[in-house]
Design a protein around this motif. Structure first.
Motif, mmCIF file in Angstrom:
data_model
loop_
_atom_site.group_PDB
_atom_site.id
_atom_site.type_symbol
_atom_site.label_atom_id
_atom_site.label_comp_id
_atom_site.label_asym_id
_atom_site.label_seq_id
_atom_site.Cartn_x
_atom_site.Cartn_y
_atom_site.Cartn_z
ATOM 1 N N GLY A 76 0.792 -1.216 0.000
ATOM 2 C CA GLY A 76 0.000 0.000 0.000
ATOM 3 C C GLY A 76 0.829 1.272 0.000
ATOM 4 O O GLY A 76 2.009 1.285 -0.377
ATOM 5 N N VAL A 77 0.208 2.349 0.466
ATOM 6 C CA VAL A 77 0.818 3.672 0.439
ATOM 7 C C VAL A 77 2.139 3.710 1.202
ATOM 8 O O VAL A 77 3.105 4.341 0.768
ATOM 9 C CB VAL A 77 -0.160 4.715 1.027
ATOM 10 N N LYS A 78 2.197 3.026 2.345
ATOM 11 C CA LYS A 78 3.396 3.086 3.181
ATOM 12 C C LYS A 78 4.626 2.506 2.482
ATOM 13 O O LYS A 78 5.756 2.830 2.857
ATOM 14 C CB LYS A 78 3.148 2.361 4.500
ATOM 15 N N ALA A 79 4.423 1.661 1.497
ATOM 16 C CA ALA A 79 5.553 1.092 0.768
ATOM 17 C C ALA A 79 6.192 2.093 -0.182
ATOM 18 O O ALA A 79 7.258 1.827 -0.737
ATOM 19 C CB ALA A 79 5.112 -0.147 -0.015
ATOM 20 N N ASP A 80 5.552 3.256 -0.381
ATOM 21 C CA ASP A 80 6.079 4.281 -1.284
ATOM 22 C C ASP A 80 6.751 5.423 -0.542
ATOM 23 O O ASP A 80 7.087 6.438 -1.139
ATOM 24 C CB ASP A 80 4.948 4.826 -2.164
ATOM 25 N N LEU A 81 6.951 5.264 0.765
ATOM 26 C CA LEU A 81 7.668 6.262 1.540
ATOM 27 C C LEU A 81 9.171 5.998 1.460
ATOM 28 O O LEU A 81 9.608 4.853 1.329
ATOM 29 C CB LEU A 81 7.215 6.228 3.000
ATOM 30 N N ALA A 82 9.965 7.052 1.538
ATOM 31 C CA ALA A 82 11.425 6.894 1.529
ATOM 32 C C ALA A 82 11.858 6.084 2.748
ATOM 33 O O ALA A 82 11.300 6.236 3.839
ATOM 34 C CB ALA A 82 12.100 8.259 1.531
ATOM 35 N N THR A 83 12.825 5.214 2.570
ATOM 36 C CA THR A 83 13.288 4.332 3.647
ATOM 37 C C THR A 83 14.572 4.858 4.268
ATOM 38 O O THR A 83 15.339 5.604 3.637
ATOM 39 C CB THR A 83 13.533 2.912 3.130
ATOM 40 N N THR A 84 14.811 4.444 5.492
ATOM 41 C CA THR A 84 16.064 4.773 6.169
ATOM 42 C C THR A 84 17.123 3.723 5.827
ATOM 43 O O THR A 84 16.809 2.658 5.271
ATOM 44 C CB THR A 84 15.866 4.812 7.687
ATOM 45 N N ARG A 85 18.364 4.024 6.194
ATOM 46 C CA ARG A 85 19.433 3.047 5.980
ATOM 47 C C ARG A 85 19.123 1.740 6.681
ATOM 48 O O ARG A 85 19.292 0.656 6.119
ATOM 49 C CB ARG A 85 20.747 3.649 6.487
ATOM 50 N N GLU A 86 18.624 1.805 7.908
ATOM 51 C CA GLU A 86 18.304 0.607 8.665
ATOM 52 C C GLU A 86 17.205 -0.194 7.995
ATOM 53 O O GLU A 86 17.263 -1.432 7.937
ATOM 54 C CB GLU A 86 17.883 0.992 10.085
ATOM 55 N N GLU A 87 16.186 0.464 7.453
ATOM 56 C CA GLU A 87 15.093 -0.236 6.778
ATOM 57 C C GLU A 87 15.567 -0.891 5.486
ATOM 58 O O GLU A 87 15.106 -1.982 5.126
ATOM 59 C CB GLU A 87 13.949 0.744 6.497
ATOM 60 N N ILE A 120 -0.919 9.912 -6.947
ATOM 61 C CA ILE A 120 0.083 10.837 -6.440
ATOM 62 C C ILE A 120 0.796 10.239 -5.224
ATOM 63 O O ILE A 120 1.985 10.468 -4.993
ATOM 64 C CB ILE A 120 -0.574 12.182 -6.049
ATOM 65 N N LEU A 121 0.053 9.439 -4.444
ATOM 66 C CA LEU A 121 0.577 8.885 -3.202
ATOM 67 C C LEU A 121 1.111 7.467 -3.349
ATOM 68 O O LEU A 121 2.039 7.076 -2.653
ATOM 69 C CB LEU A 121 -0.526 8.885 -2.125
ATOM 70 N N GLN A 122 0.508 6.690 -4.227
ATOM 71 C CA GLN A 122 0.855 5.271 -4.342
ATOM 72 C C GLN A 122 1.171 4.916 -5.775
ATOM 73 O O GLN A 122 0.459 5.314 -6.705
ATOM 74 C CB GLN A 122 -0.299 4.406 -3.826
ATOM 75 N N SER A 123 2.216 4.143 -5.954
ATOM 76 C CA SER A 123 2.575 3.636 -7.274
ATOM 77 C C SER A 123 1.813 2.337 -7.525
ATOM 78 O O SER A 123 1.861 1.423 -6.702
ATOM 79 C CB SER A 123 4.087 3.394 -7.346
ATOM 80 N N TYR A 124 1.101 2.271 -8.648
ATOM 81 C CA TYR A 124 0.229 1.132 -8.908
ATOM 82 C C TYR A 124 0.926 0.046 -9.725
ATOM 83 O O TYR A 124 1.954 0.275 -10.366
ATOM 84 C CB TYR A 124 -1.029 1.588 -9.638
ATOM 85 N N SER A 125 0.321 -1.109 -9.724
ATOM 86 C CA SER A 125 0.872 -2.262 -10.438
ATOM 87 C C SER A 125 0.866 -2.023 -11.942
ATOM 88 O O SER A 125 0.083 -1.223 -12.477
ATOM 89 C CB SER A 125 0.051 -3.517 -10.121
ATOM 90 N N GLU A 126 1.716 -2.747 -12.604
ATOM 91 C CA GLU A 126 1.802 -2.679 -14.059
ATOM 92 C C GLU A 126 0.446 -2.985 -14.699
ATOM 93 O O GLU A 126 -0.192 -3.987 -14.383
ATOM 94 C CB GLU A 126 2.850 -3.691 -14.551
#
Length: 393
Positions: free
Chosen positions: A214-225, A372-378
């Motif tokens: 979902g949307v949370k998978a399109d947020l920038a990640t930290t080095r640890e993540e 705008i918030l989430q990148s959708y499947s092919e």
């Protein structure tokens, strides 16, 4: 094992399957698994501890690589592998979807570990840790504790608690000082981007992952993540320093290639890609729409077919809201695939489609804005256009 169905292809497996082979003795000082013969020499002088990183191979469950710890002292050469699981356990796939899968740690001879990856064409890189003898003793104790019956089973999480993060965490805990990592300002991918890269040769697996994330998978990640991927952890370890009392020392003393990469065979996915399937649906929808325009008739069976797919996929996405996977709780794909479609099928069959048409149009508009918030499947934009064509009285 070949995973072809959408649901199973969507399951995010990040480790390689090896039949568990447990060490005959646990690695703690009490049972003497690592204890050398008493002498004036510190037995830890001869201990070499390493992080092993196995590159991905083309089976679905190994597309993300693997990591483990190697403890080598004389004839004792063990691998500590947090990636042990079994498909034979009841409801494995269902439990994985809900984030309720348990993995476990096993210790077994290194000679049983490396041939598996060699036969699949994966490389194995060894990074020898630059630990003091006291730090080795601490790591020995932590490994022993982790291997105990009550501790070796853990609740697996694909992004936050897996075969890559577990070795990292236990290594960091063993160090007397602070591990200082080199920040990678030029590398700030999202979870989705990293998963897509790992599935680049498997379009249906990538499609399934994209549908569930979902949307949370399109947020920038930290080095640890980012270190949920073993290859990222290996890169970070290579540039890390240990800081204590104003002095720095490299975390990695030596890096070497134990198993060279071999030839990997990329097996053919389903003969049509997700985009080709979407285009086919659009062509059918356009042809049916032209037929309806010329004949002044409504092809109800096509609406029912599309609504059935919408509803069934929507049920899966709705279930994922309650999953313990943190990146599936808010998924805008529910605007395109919604269980409500099943509720409106009887009304559409009776020719009373106005309410469903209005509701579908609103969901499609929101779905478009949600891009705008989430990148959708092919292919999903094409599917959305296909449904938009059906928004008529």
């Amino acid at each position: 094992m070949k995973i072809k169905s959408l649901l199973t292809a969507a399951i995010l497996l990040s480790v390689s399957y090896i039949t568990p082979i447990y060490a005959q003795s646990a690695p703690n000082a009490e049972n003497g698994a690592f204890v050398a013969v008493e002498s004036n020499i510190d037995p830890m002088d001869s201990v070499e501890v390493s992080l092993l990183t196995c590159s991905p191979h083309e089976e679905i469950y190994s597309l993300y690589g693997h990591a483990a710890i190697r403890w080598h002292q004389g004839d004792t050469d063990l691998v500590f592998n947090w990636g042990m699981f079994s498909f034979s356990k009841p409801y494995f796939a269902l439990r994985f979807v809900f984030g309720l899968t348990d993995y476990e740690l096993a210790a077994y001879p290194f000679e049983r570990f490396w041939p598996y990856y060699q036969q699949w064409g994966s490389s194995i890189t060894e990074q020898v840790l630059n630990l003091t003898n006291d730090e080795k003793r601490t790591l020995q104790r932590l490994l022993g504790e982790n291997l105990q019956e009550e501790n070796r089973v853990y609740r697996y999480n694909f992004f936050y608690n897996n075969c890559s993060t577990k070795p990292r965490d236990v290594i960091e805990k063993s160090i007397d000082g602070q591990v200082v990592y080199e920040e990678r300002s030029d590398y700030q991918p999202t979870f989705r981007e990293m998963v897509r890269e790992c599935n680049r040769n498997h379009l249906w697996s990538k499609f399934g992952n994209d549908m569930l994330l979902g949307v949370k998978a399109d947020l920038a990640t930290t080095r640890e993540e980012q270190e949920f991927l073993p290859m990222n952890l290996m890169t970070d370890f290579a540039h890390a320093q240990i800081y204590k009392d104003g002095e720095y020392r490299p975390l990695i003393k030596e890096q070497r290639l134990l198993v060279a990469p071999g030839v990997q065979v990329i097996e053919q996915d389903f003969f049509l890609t997700p985009t080709e399937i979407a285009v086919l649906l659009l062509i059918i929808s356009v042809c049916i729409a032209l037929y309806e325009w010329k004949s002044s008739r409504v092809v109800k069976w096509w609406d029912v077919a599309l609504m059935t797919v919408q509803g069934l996929v929507g049920i899966v996405l709705t279930v994922m809201i309650f999953s313990q996977h943190p990146t599936t709780s808010l998924n805008l794909n529910l605007l395109l695939f919604n269980p409500l479609a099943l509720v409106f099928i009887p009304a559409v069959i009776k020719g009373k489609r106005n309410l469903w048409t209005k509701l579908l149009l609103v969901m499609l508009i929101l779905y478009g804005l949600g891009g705008i918030l989430q990148s959708y499947s092919e292919g999903m934009w094409i599917v959305a256009l296909c449904l938009l064509i059906r928004c008529k009285k």
